[in-house]
Motif scaffolding. Structure first.
Motif, PDB file in Angstrom:
ATOM      1  N   SER A 172       6.784  16.168   6.234  1.00  0.00           N
ATOM      2  CA  SER A 172       6.709  16.376   7.688  1.00  0.00           C
ATOM      3  C   SER A 172       6.409  17.831   7.998  1.00  0.00           C
ATOM      4  N   PHE A 173       6.912  18.742   7.201  1.00  0.00           N
ATOM      5  CA  PHE A 173       6.633  20.163   7.416  1.00  0.00           C
ATOM      6  C   PHE A 173       5.143  20.447   7.180  1.00  0.00           C
ATOM      7  N   THR A 174       4.590  19.809   6.151  1.00  0.00           N
ATOM      8  CA  THR A 174       3.159  19.967   5.880  1.00  0.00           C
ATOM      9  C   THR A 174       2.336  19.435   7.037  1.00  0.00           C
ATOM     10  N   ARG A 175       2.788  18.266   7.564  1.00  0.00           N
ATOM     11  CA  ARG A 175       2.057  17.697   8.695  1.00  0.00           C
ATOM     12  C   ARG A 175       2.123  18.616   9.902  1.00  0.00           C
ATOM     13  N   LEU A 176       3.280  19.248  10.107  1.00  0.00           N
ATOM     14  CA  LEU A 176       3.422  20.173  11.237  1.00  0.00           C
ATOM     15  C   LEU A 176       2.439  21.330  11.095  1.00  0.00           C
ATOM     16  N   LEU A 177       2.369  21.898   9.897  1.00  0.00           N
ATOM     17  CA  LEU A 177       1.455  23.019   9.687  1.00  0.00           C
ATOM     18  C   LEU A 177       0.003  22.579   9.835  1.00  0.00           C
TER      19      LEU A 177
ATOM     20  N   PRO B  72      -9.226  41.059  22.396  1.00  0.00           N
ATOM     21  CA  PRO B  72      -9.343  39.780  23.114  1.00  0.00           C
ATOM     22  C   PRO B  72      -9.933  38.639  22.306  1.00  0.00           C
ATOM     23  N   GLN B  73     -11.025  38.852  21.573  1.00  0.00           N
ATOM     24  CA  GLN B  73     -11.662  37.741  20.887  1.00  0.00           C
ATOM     25  C   GLN B  73     -10.881  37.260  19.674  1.00  0.00           C
ATOM     26  N   PHE B  74      -9.863  38.024  19.274  1.00  0.00           N
ATOM     27  CA  PHE B  74      -9.054  37.638  18.111  1.00  0.00           C
ATOM     28  C   PHE B  74      -7.607  37.325  18.487  1.00  0.00           C
ATOM     29  N   GLU B  75      -7.267  37.410  19.768  1.00  0.00           N
ATOM     30  CA  GLU B  75      -5.867  37.264  20.169  1.00  0.00           C
ATOM     31  C   GLU B  75      -5.318  35.873  19.852  1.00  0.00           C
ATOM     32  N   LEU B  76      -6.121  34.828  20.042  1.00  0.00           N
ATOM     33  CA  LEU B  76      -5.627  33.473  19.772  1.00  0.00           C
ATOM     34  C   LEU B  76      -5.259  33.321  18.302  1.00  0.00           C
ATOM     35  N   SER B  77      -6.159  33.723  17.409  1.00  0.00           N
ATOM     36  CA  SER B  77      -5.859  33.628  15.973  1.00  0.00           C
ATOM     37  C   SER B  77      -4.644  34.470  15.610  1.00  0.00           C
ATOM     38  N   ALA B  78      -4.493  35.627  16.261  1.00  0.00           N
ATOM     39  CA  ALA B  78      -3.348  36.495  15.974  1.00  0.00           C
ATOM     40  C   ALA B  78      -2.046  35.833  16.412  1.00  0.00           C
ATOM     41  N   TRP B  79      -2.030  35.236  17.608  1.00  0.00           N
ATOM     42  CA  TRP B  79      -0.806  34.564  18.078  1.00  0.00           C
ATOM     43  C   TRP B  79      -0.440  33.394  17.165  1.00  0.00           C
ATOM     44  N   LEU B  80      -1.446  32.644  16.756  1.00  0.00           N
ATOM     45  CA  LEU B  80      -1.176  31.527  15.862  1.00  0.00           C
ATOM     46  C   LEU B  80      -0.719  32.020  14.489  1.00  0.00           C
ATOM     47  N   GLY B  81      -1.266  33.147  14.058  1.00  0.00           N
ATOM     48  CA  GLY B  81      -0.805  33.722  12.803  1.00  0.00           C
ATOM     49  C   GLY B  81       0.641  34.180  12.881  1.00  0.00           C
ATOM     50  N   LEU B  82       0.997  34.807  13.997  1.00  0.00           N
ATOM     51  CA  LEU B  82       2.390  35.223  14.193  1.00  0.00           C
ATOM     52  C   LEU B  82       3.315  34.010  14.247  1.00  0.00           C
ATOM     53  N   ALA B  83       2.828  32.916  14.868  1.00  0.00           N
ATOM     54  CA  ALA B  83       3.623  31.687  14.899  1.00  0.00           C
ATOM     55  C   ALA B  83       3.830  31.158  13.486  1.00  0.00           C
ATOM     56  N   GLN B  84       2.775  31.244  12.664  1.00  0.00           N
ATOM     57  CA  GLN B  84       2.885  30.765  11.291  1.00  0.00           C
ATOM     58  C   GLN B  84       3.913  31.573  10.499  1.00  0.00           C
ATOM     59  N   ILE B  85       3.885  32.896  10.696  1.00  0.00           N
ATOM     60  CA  ILE B  85       4.868  33.737   9.999  1.00  0.00           C
ATOM     61  C   ILE B  85       6.279  33.375  10.447  1.00  0.00           C
ATOM     62  N   ALA B  86       6.448  33.154  11.752  1.00  0.00           N
ATOM     63  CA  ALA B  86       7.764  32.780  12.269  1.00  0.00           C
ATOM     64  C   ALA B  86       8.219  31.460  11.660  1.00  0.00           C
ATOM     65  N   ILE B  87       7.293  30.503  11.503  1.00  0.00           N
ATOM     66  CA  ILE B  87       7.652  29.224  10.876  1.00  0.00           C
ATOM     67  C   ILE B  87       8.027  29.453   9.419  1.00  0.00           C
ATOM     68  N   ASP B  88       7.246  30.296   8.720  1.00  0.00           N
ATOM     69  CA  ASP B  88       7.574  30.606   7.321  1.00  0.00           C
ATOM     70  C   ASP B  88       8.968  31.215   7.209  1.00  0.00           C
ATOM     71  N   SER B  89       9.357  31.983   8.224  1.00  0.00           N
ATOM     72  CA  SER B  89      10.666  32.642   8.225  1.00  0.00           C
ATOM     73  C   SER B  89      11.741  31.775   8.875  1.00  0.00           C
ATOM     74  N   LYS B  90      11.359  30.548   9.279  1.00  0.00           N
ATOM     75  CA  LYS B  90      12.270  29.610   9.969  1.00  0.00           C
ATOM     76  C   LYS B  90      12.786  30.175  11.287  1.00  0.00           C
ATOM     77  N   ASP B  91      11.996  31.085  11.878  1.00  0.00           N
ATOM     78  CA  ASP B  91      12.331  31.632  13.201  1.00  0.00           C
ATOM     79  C   ASP B  91      11.568  30.803  14.240  1.00  0.00           C
ATOM     80  N   TYR B  92      12.046  29.578  14.480  1.00  0.00           N
ATOM     81  CA  TYR B  92      11.307  28.632  15.306  1.00  0.00           C
ATOM     82  C   TYR B  92      11.230  29.062  16.764  1.00  0.00           C
ATOM     83  N   SER B  93      12.215  29.796  17.216  1.00  0.00           N
ATOM     84  CA  SER B  93      12.204  30.272  18.601  1.00  0.00           C
ATOM     85  C   SER B  93      11.026  31.227  18.827  1.00  0.00           C
ATOM     86  N   ASN B  94      10.814  32.133  17.895  1.00  0.00           N
ATOM     87  CA  ASN B  94       9.705  33.075  18.015  1.00  0.00           C
ATOM     88  C   ASN B  94       8.364  32.356  17.845  1.00  0.00           C
TER      89      ASN B  94
END
Length: 469
Positions: A12-17, A414-436
């Motif tokens: 399920s974690f793989t599916r989420l990612l 601006p043209q990279f902000e979406l990928s950056a936000w999603l990357g930060l979300a991925q790091i937060a998931i890797d760190s189990k910081d789901y709120s962030n």
């Protein structure tokens, strides 16, 4: 936490990612932009319009020299016949021009025009027209003068006046056609060139002018008919084959376009512009392998005035190859392009380093990739794809602090902000910081509501945050 673990099984974690479309950030961040269709932009070569100098001063003409000037005329005659126009001009300067007849003043104006002394020639012609407002050769000379200076409105005025005075010859109509081409009036140009060809039907220069005007007007059927006639008469003319390629592209006949441009290349294999045109066309519609081979050939050119074109096309092609993950071709082109890197502008040097890094990443050479990306960012600290690529490397190496720093820097672009936000979300998931992670995804969705795929991920994270609480 046990409850959370039951929800987030490995599968399920793989599916989420996976559902976090760009959160599982690709290593390669160059957008796969299609190469735009090639338009072979051909400008008509500037014809050499010449006004015949009056070498036979004693013969009947529009204006006559005075009997007192015949001695001077005999002095000029052999110089004119020998093309020694500078000496003719010097002889005129040694005379008292105020005493010259209209005929000698006209001849002096013609000589000055031939020597491209435009200001003096213009003054001389205008002086002639003050004496004789309908002097055909003066109007003709001024039209040529203004054409060479790109003052087409002025040239047109004198040409039309010339035709009205009865000088309706083929060259006058052809000159008028050329002026209409330069003024982006192809239909008027067609009419003028056709009139010229009625008078001299086999003049190649006028035929090619008509061909260009037909192409510009969009009358490709007539253009094709004329082009075939020209090719039958001159099959080894590379420019004509390029024009056939242009027409083929406009009617979306890619096979004929490629065939024609290859013929042009065989006829003129050392022409760097032809190499680049062929490379672009192959990249857009044909073979990437052939495109790279042609670019490698053009990179060997030492022609100064085409270097910027070679560099631009090479960089564009590298971007496309990396985006399409054609790594073997990218490696080959990077190797060939390395000798020119010192000639690149700083931004291009940085981008070249990024392409080199992405190739190294594809080959698993992380150390080389990091060095190249670091070098790129030293040149251009706001190079978004370099920041994202470096962040991806750090995240894969579990160096999350460094990865986070790269994403934070990228989100300011601006043209990279979406990928950056999603990357930060991925790091937060890797760190189990789901709120962030939820915070980053909401930020992304609020700015890009068209990304409906993020809604499912946001809801999944909301459930995780509630369970953690």
């Amino acid at each position: 936490m046990k409850k959370i673990n039951r929800i987030l099984t490995p599968n399920s974690f793989t599916r989420l990612l996976t559902r976090l479309a760009v959160v599982a950030l690709p290593i390669f961040n160059v957008a796969a932009q299609p190469i735009p269709p090639l338009k072979v932009t051909l400008t008509p070569s500037d014809p050499t319009w010449q006004l015949a100098l009056n070498n036979t001063l004693l013969s009947p003409s529009e204006v006559q020299i005075e009997p007192t000037e015949r001695s001077f005329a005999r002095q000029l005659q052999p110089l004119l016949q020998g093309g020694e126009y500078q000496q003719v001009a010097e002889l005129f300067n040694s005379r008292n021009n105020g005493k010259n007849s209209l005929a000698l003043n006209l001849l002096q104006a013609q000589v000055l025009l031939t020597l491209k002394q435009f200001n003096d020639a213009e003054a001389a012609y205008l002086s002639c027209l003050q004496q004789s407002p309908n002097l055909i050769k003066a109007h003709q000379g001024l039209s040529l003068l203004y054409m060479q200076q790109g003052q087409y409105q002025k040239a047109q005025k004198h040409l039309i006046h010339n035709i009205e005075l009865g000088q309706a010859d083929a060259q006058s109509y052809a000159q008028l056609g050329y002026i209409h081409v330069q003024q982006n009036k192809p239909w008027s140009a067609i009419a003028a060139y056709r009139q010229a060809l009625m008078l001299t039907p086999n003049t190649a220069q006028y035929q090619q002018g008509l061909l260009f005007a037909l192409i510009e007007s969009g009358d490709l059927r007539q253009a094709n008919v004329l082009l075939q006639e020209l090719l039958n008469a001159d099959p080894n003319n590379a420019d004509l084959w390029l024009q056939r390629s242009q027409i083929a592209l406009q009617i979306e006949d890619q096979a004929q376009a490629l065939s024609a441009i290859e013929v042009a290349l065989k006829l003129n294999p050392k022409d760097t512009s032809n190499l680049l045109l062929a490379a672009q066309l192959h990249l857009s519609k044909g073979s990437a392998k052939r495109a790279v081979a042609l670019l490698q050939q053009s990179l060997k050119s030492k022609t100064i005035n085409t270097q910027s074109q070679v560099i631009s096309t090479t960089m564009q092609t590298l971007g496309w190859l990396v985006a399409q993950q054609k790594w073997q071709l990218a490696q080959s082109l990077i190797r060939s392009a390395k000798p020119i890197t010192k000639k690149l502008a700083k931004p291009e040097q940085a981008q070249f380093s990024v392409y080199s890094a992405q190739l190294a990443m594809a080959q698993g050479n992380t150390r080389t990739a990091v060095n190249s990306l670091t070098k790129a960012l030293e040149i251009n600290p706001t190079l978004g794809d370099a920041l994202l690529s470096l962040a991806s490397i750090y995240r894969n190496k579990k160096q999350l602090t460094q990865a986070r720093l790269m994403y934070v820097r990228a989100q300011a672009i601006p043209q990279f902000e979406l990928s950056a936000w999603l990357g930060l979300a991925q790091i937060a998931i890797d760190s189990k910081d789901y709120s962030n992670a939820l915070k980053q995804l909401r930020k992304a969705f609020n700015s890009y509501p068209e990304r409906q795929d993020l809604v499912t991920n946001i809801r999944a994270l909301e459930n995780l945050v509630r369970q953690q609480g």
